[in-house]
Design a protein around this motif. Sequence first.
Motif, PDB file in Angstrom:
ATOM      1  N   VAL A 204     -34.879   9.513  31.022  1.00 57.02           N
ATOM      2  CA  VAL A 204     -35.357   7.909  29.679  1.00 57.02           C
ATOM      3  C   VAL A 204     -34.058   8.230  29.224  1.00 57.02           C
ATOM      4  O   VAL A 204     -33.580   8.573  28.427  1.00 57.02           O
ATOM      5  CB  VAL A 204     -35.963   8.636  28.962  1.00 57.02           C
ATOM      6  CG1 VAL A 204     -37.062   7.795  27.937  1.00 57.02           C
ATOM      7  CG2 VAL A 204     -37.771   9.158  30.304  1.00 57.02           C
ATOM      8  N   ASP A 205     -33.170   6.738  28.624  1.00 55.75           N
ATOM      9  CA  ASP A 205     -32.108   6.570  27.620  1.00 55.75           C
ATOM     10  C   ASP A 205     -33.059   6.868  26.786  1.00 55.75           C
ATOM     11  O   ASP A 205     -33.898   5.848  25.654  1.00 55.75           O
ATOM     12  CB  ASP A 205     -32.130   4.830  27.738  1.00 55.75           C
ATOM     13  CG  ASP A 205     -30.475   4.866  27.284  1.00 55.75           C
ATOM     14  OD1 ASP A 205     -30.802   4.451  25.899  1.00 55.75           O
ATOM     15  OD2 ASP A 205     -29.792   4.104  27.662  1.00 55.75           O
ATOM     16  N   THR A 208     -32.371   3.282  24.050  1.00 56.49           N
ATOM     17  CA  THR A 208     -33.861   2.635  23.877  1.00 56.49           C
ATOM     18  C   THR A 208     -35.190   2.706  24.350  1.00 56.49           C
ATOM     19  O   THR A 208     -36.158   1.467  25.044  1.00 56.49           O
ATOM     20  CB  THR A 208     -32.563   1.914  25.514  1.00 56.49           C
ATOM     21  OG1 THR A 208     -33.322   2.122  26.836  1.00 56.49           O
ATOM     22  CG2 THR A 208     -30.822   0.837  25.149  1.00 56.49           C
ATOM     23  N   ASP A 209     -35.088   4.159  25.244  1.00 58.72           N
ATOM     24  CA  ASP A 209     -36.615   4.201  25.573  1.00 58.72           C
ATOM     25  C   ASP A 209     -36.372   4.229  26.760  1.00 58.72           C
ATOM     26  O   ASP A 209     -38.203   4.438  27.165  1.00 58.72           O
ATOM     27  CB  ASP A 209     -37.481   4.176  24.508  1.00 58.72           C
ATOM     28  CG  ASP A 209     -38.999   4.589  24.905  1.00 58.72           C
ATOM     29  OD1 ASP A 209     -38.414   6.187  24.936  1.00 58.72           O
ATOM     30  OD2 ASP A 209     -40.104   4.367  24.645  1.00 58.72           O
ATOM     31  N   LYS A 210     -35.837   3.667  27.323  1.00 58.53           N
ATOM     32  CA  LYS A 210     -36.199   2.966  29.216  1.00 58.53           C
ATOM     33  C   LYS A 210     -36.708   4.117  29.641  1.00 58.53           C
ATOM     34  O   LYS A 210     -35.298   4.685  29.908  1.00 58.53           O
ATOM     35  CB  LYS A 210     -34.888   1.492  28.891  1.00 58.53           C
ATOM     36  CG  LYS A 210     -35.521   1.104  31.028  1.00 58.53           C
ATOM     37  CD  LYS A 210     -34.017   0.426  30.684  1.00 58.53           C
ATOM     38  CE  LYS A 210     -34.292  -0.451  32.269  1.00 58.53           C
ATOM     39  NZ  LYS A 210     -33.221  -1.168  32.540  1.00 58.53           N
ATOM     40  N   LEU A 232     -40.738   0.355  36.534  1.00 56.92           N
ATOM     41  CA  LEU A 232     -39.076   0.834  36.466  1.00 56.92           C
ATOM     42  C   LEU A 232     -38.529  -0.727  36.602  1.00 56.92           C
ATOM     43  O   LEU A 232     -37.634  -0.592  35.836  1.00 56.92           O
ATOM     44  CB  LEU A 232     -38.073   1.520  37.572  1.00 56.92           C
ATOM     45  CG  LEU A 232     -38.224   3.191  36.703  1.00 56.92           C
ATOM     46  CD1 LEU A 232     -39.363   3.997  36.787  1.00 56.92           C
ATOM     47  CD2 LEU A 232     -37.401   4.128  37.485  1.00 56.92           C
ATOM     48  N   GLY A 235     -38.850  -3.048  34.092  1.00 57.32           N
ATOM     49  CA  GLY A 235     -38.171  -1.780  32.629  1.00 57.32           C
ATOM     50  C   GLY A 235     -39.092  -1.499  31.877  1.00 57.32           C
ATOM     51  O   GLY A 235     -38.775  -1.582  30.291  1.00 57.32           O
ATOM     52  N   THR A 237     -40.844   1.369  29.416  1.00 57.53           N
ATOM     53  CA  THR A 237     -40.246   1.962  28.296  1.00 57.53           C
ATOM     54  C   THR A 237     -41.055   3.648  28.449  1.00 57.53           C
ATOM     55  O   THR A 237     -42.295   3.094  28.909  1.00 57.53           O
ATOM     56  CB  THR A 237     -40.001   1.258  26.995  1.00 57.53           C
ATOM     57  OG1 THR A 237     -41.621   1.441  27.092  1.00 57.53           O
ATOM     58  CG2 THR A 237     -39.316   0.435  26.767  1.00 57.53           C
TER      59      THR A 237
END
Length: 275
Positions: A204-205, A208-210, A232, A235, A237
């Motif tokens: 996870v980023d 950004t919580d992505k 995914l 997009g 999260t």
Amino acid sequence: MGSTVDLVFRKELPLRGFDDEMRAVVARNLEGRGVNLHPRTNLTQLTKTDDGIKVLTDHGEELIADVVLFATGGAPNSKRLNLEVVGVELDNAGAIKVDDYSRTNIPSIWAVGDVTNRINLTPVALMEASCFAKTVFGGQSCEPDYNDVPFAVFSIPPLSVVGLSEEEAIEQANGDVLVFTSSFNPMKNTISGRQEKTVMKIVVDAATDKVLGASMCGPDAPEIIQGIAVALKCGATKAQFDSTVGIHPSAAEEFVTMQSVTRRVTGTAKPKTNL
């Protein structure tokens, strides 16, 4: 099937290019099922004998085998197409050069699939062909999208991944990366008594919580990751994963119940792997 199997590979772990942690899981499972692993090893000589094929390695090992299979990769099969006659450009590997829409340098000639050496998977070739048909015959400008293409390795149990590996995420990150992992004994192994863990991972980023990537090694991994690939592609999260109700009892529910961060890696770390 009762056969002795030796697996020889050049790096520390098999399946170069996949997530290192998942590669280690596959290696452990192979050993657990009786496969003899020979890491950091090359074959130097093959000799046919009365007892079979004598195999010598660069570590001085000698193996006797009934069959030797080399997984040497593939090359675009373009030599017999006589493309040079019409001037179609090829790269150094023999792949047909195409633009983002699969058109060659000759406007009336298009190419899709392994011969273009992009992502060499049958479903990807189907996507490229579909985009070609839409662009040329459907009046829609359609460019193949190679982001978040799911993969599977049909080992026993299988490995399946989508999106970025942990190493790729860290390499590409502008900030921190959060890694969530889970390891458990699948229900079908409880009955058989096999000590073979299912392992799952979400990358996870942190900013950004992505969700950047997901991977799984265990029974039905490709079936589960196919659904994760849709998330995914949309997009999703980590919060959306967490707010999704799981199906119980199932292995898939673990992807929506991994709440605790296993590790937080700073993007500045940028580790390079040589496994």
